[in-house]
Design an enzyme around this catalytic site. Structure first.
Site, PDB file in Angstrom:
ATOM      1  N   TYR A   1      -8.126  13.255  22.602  1.00 48.19           N
ATOM      2  CA  TYR A   1      -7.187  14.221  22.033  1.00 48.19           C
ATOM      3  C   TYR A   1      -5.841  13.551  21.894  1.00 48.19           C
ATOM      4  O   TYR A   1      -5.352  12.916  22.836  1.00 48.19           O
ATOM      5  CB  TYR A   1      -7.083  15.435  22.954  1.00 48.19           C
TER       6      TYR A   1
ATOM      7  N   ASP B   1      -2.547   5.720  23.282  1.00 47.87           N
ATOM      8  CA  ASP B   1      -1.986   7.033  23.570  1.00 47.87           C
ATOM      9  C   ASP B   1      -1.964   7.175  25.101  1.00 47.87           C
ATOM     10  O   ASP B   1      -2.962   7.541  25.708  1.00 47.87           O
ATOM     11  CB  ASP B   1      -2.835   8.122  22.919  1.00 47.87           C
TER      12      ASP B   1
ATOM     13  N   LYS C   1       4.349  13.981  28.771  1.00 46.85           N
ATOM     14  CA  LYS C   1       4.038  14.446  30.126  1.00 46.85           C
ATOM     15  C   LYS C   1       4.964  13.859  31.198  1.00 46.85           C
ATOM     16  O   LYS C   1       6.113  14.273  31.268  1.00 46.85           O
ATOM     17  CB  LYS C   1       2.546  14.216  30.403  1.00 46.85           C
TER      18      LYS C   1
HETATM   19  C1  LIG Z   1      -1.364  16.082  26.243  1.00 48.11           C
HETATM   20  C2  LIG Z   1      -1.739  14.989  25.322  1.00 48.11           C
HETATM   21  C3  LIG Z   1      -1.214  14.896  24.027  1.00 48.11           C
HETATM   22  C4  LIG Z   1      -0.371  15.979  23.413  1.00 48.11           C
HETATM   23  O1  LIG Z   1       0.830  16.168  24.054  1.00 48.11           O
HETATM   24  P1  LIG Z   1       1.621  17.559  23.838  1.00 48.11           P
HETATM   25  O2  LIG Z   1       2.880  17.346  24.585  1.00 48.11           O
HETATM   26  O3  LIG Z   1       0.739  18.620  24.398  1.00 48.11           O
HETATM   27  O4  LIG Z   1       1.820  17.717  22.379  1.00 48.11           O
HETATM   28  C5  LIG Z   1      -1.520  13.775  23.279  1.00 48.11           C
HETATM   29  N1  LIG Z   1      -2.295  12.802  23.777  1.00 48.11           N
HETATM   30  C6  LIG Z   1      -2.813  12.858  25.015  1.00 48.11           C
HETATM   31  C7  LIG Z   1      -3.655  11.738  25.504  1.00 48.11           C
HETATM   32  C8  LIG Z   1      -2.575  13.966  25.817  1.00 48.11           C
HETATM   33  O5  LIG Z   1      -3.143  14.027  27.019  1.00 48.11           O
END
Ligand SMILES: *Cc1c(COP(=O)(O)O)cnc(C)c1O
Length: 434
Positions: free
Chosen positions: A146, A241, A269
């Site tokens: 994701y 990511d 995060k």
């Molecule tokens: C949480 C997450 C996102 C999205 O971040 P948001 O702040 O919710 O938009 C993208 N990539 C990874 C790997 C994530 O865990």
């Protein structure tokens, strides 16, 4: 007593009238556990409290950011002080350059970094930059990874999507999705095939270096290095990511653990300490293509605002201490080994995985290395176990396709509480499912 309590039920019912599904992010609606989430009113350290005053040891931690636990005193102090000086200026402020310097020092692949307001913005912007730099259109991603909810990334996107059983979203034109190829995680041959099918047109491969959005799935040995080699051979950029893994699995993110240097890194995060912050960065030559220096446009009214930057600085400042991540990982190992022992005692086939202070579990007899295997896990068994944990005051993600997290505030009391609850939860799972 019925779960959740009457106040949570009333508050959630009121929210459902004015917010779609009662939530501002789908997984919070607890669809897989009957659709009645407790409504959270406070958090302190490792614990959260719901509207009916029930307390839970929290392993969701706002889905990852809270590496020091809730209401971390130094972060709260920093936010209060910054807020008193002004919430946002839309002009350069000292804190943004300070946080940028800290991030670039932690992740050597990042010579420059641009702050945004979420992980979604980070991945979306990083891929725009990758396309601008390579003048190519295609992106290769992995099933179950994701990368936020940008249109062209909602293809086989795991977690929330998997939880709702919709691998894709309505409202995404097929022509957008056609620019994204999704292949199985840990499958280098499939990546080679994608490169062959789109020869000369793959701008980037984007990957969660530890996958945390289909449950926790570790990269197989050689997988990330293999991606690096393929991208080099094909002239594509490698995008890590690390929104979830950055500053969580290690100070320098998973890239410093695996020793593979990506071209671009996305953060979110933990970097915001609980406030909305995302970031992306890489080599200076690449980042120079961004406006105002270059032709690739990306902007943000509240990006780099002093309150969010202060939260990030305080959070990272406290995570920078020598041994911080080692201690967190050791505590997490103790927890996971305790759970593994209890699962065995109750003859439940469970696959556990851990990466630093991230951990996960699948009710499955087979090893889980990609999304299809995660999807084959026993979700009925999971639902019984997870509901039993939550009812006993252990807040686990209400989906079998999410990673769990620990914080520096989790200690012996939390460990004992969690393992006591897990013993009873595995026993109930065995009674109901064998
Ligand atoms: C949480 C997450 C996102 C999205 O971040 P948001 O702040 O919710 O938009 C993208 N990539 C990874 C790997 C994530 O865990």
């Amino acid at each position: 007593m019925a779960f959740p309590g009457p106040r949570s039920r009333a508050l959630f019912a009121a929210a459902q009238r004015v917010i779609p599904g009662g939530v501002n992010s789908p997984v919070r609606a607890w669809k897989r556990l009957g659709g009645r989430p407790p409504v959270v009113v406070a958090g302190k350290g490792a614990w959260i409290v719901d509207a009916d005053r029930r307390r839970y040891v929290d392993y969701v931690l706002s889905w990852g950011p809270l590496i020091h636990g809730h209401a971390h005193p130094a972060t709260v102090r920093a936010v209060r002080a910054a807020a008193g000086r002004g919430l946002s200026f839309g002009a350069p402020c000292p804190a943004e350059a300070e946080l940028a310097a800290l991030v670039c020092a932690a992740l050597p692949s990042m010579e420059q970094v641009r702050f945004v307001n979420s992980g979604t913005e980070a991945t979306m912007s990083a891929l725009r930059l990758a396309r601008a730099a390579t003048r190519r259109a295609m992106v290769v991603k992995f099933d179950g990874c994701y990368h936020g909810h940008a249109d062209h990334l909602l293809v086989a996107a795991g977690s929330g999507c998997a939880t709702l059983g919709q691998p894709d979203s309505a409202g995404v034109p097929a022509s957008f999705a056609a620019k994204t190829a999704s292949v199985p995680y840990n499958d280098l041959a499939a990546v080679e095939q994608a490169f062959a099918a789109h020869r000369g047109d793959v701008a980037a491969v984007i990957v969660e270096p530890v996958a945390g959005n289909m449950g926790l799935v570790l990269p197989a040995p050689g997988f990330l290095a293999g991606l690096r080699a393929l991208c080099d051979r094909e002239g594509a950029l490698l995008v890590f990511d690390e929104v979830m893994t950055g500053f969580r699995t290690a100070w320098g993110g998973w890239q410093t653990v695996c020793g593979v240097r990506p071209d671009l890194t996305c953060l979110g995060k933990v970097v915001g300490g609980g406030l909305p912050v995302g970031a992306y960065g890489g080599a200076r030559a690449l980042m120079r293509q961004l406006a105002p220096e270059g032709p690739c446009y990306q902007a943000g009214t509240l990006s780099g605002n002093p309150v969010a930057m202060a939260a990030g600085l305080a959070c990272l400042g406290a995570a920078r201490r020598r041994g911080f991540h080692d201690r967190l990982a050791a505590w997490t190992t103790t927890l996971v080994e305790g759970l593994r022992g209890l699962a065995a005692d109750h003859r439940q086939a469970v696959q556990f995985a851990q990466a630093g202070s991230m951990w996960g579990y699948f009710f499955s007899a087979e090893a889980v290395g990609e999304y299809a295997a995660a999807a084959r896990s026993d979700t009925a068994r999971w639902a019984t176990f997870c509901a039993a944990m939550v009812e006993q005051g252990v807040y686990l993600a209400p989906s079998p396709f999410e990673a769990a997290f620990t914080s520096a505030a989790h200690g012996k009391q939390e460990l004992d509480h969690t393992l006591r609850a897990a013993g009873r939860a595995f026993a109930r799972t065995r009674r109901l499912h064998g």
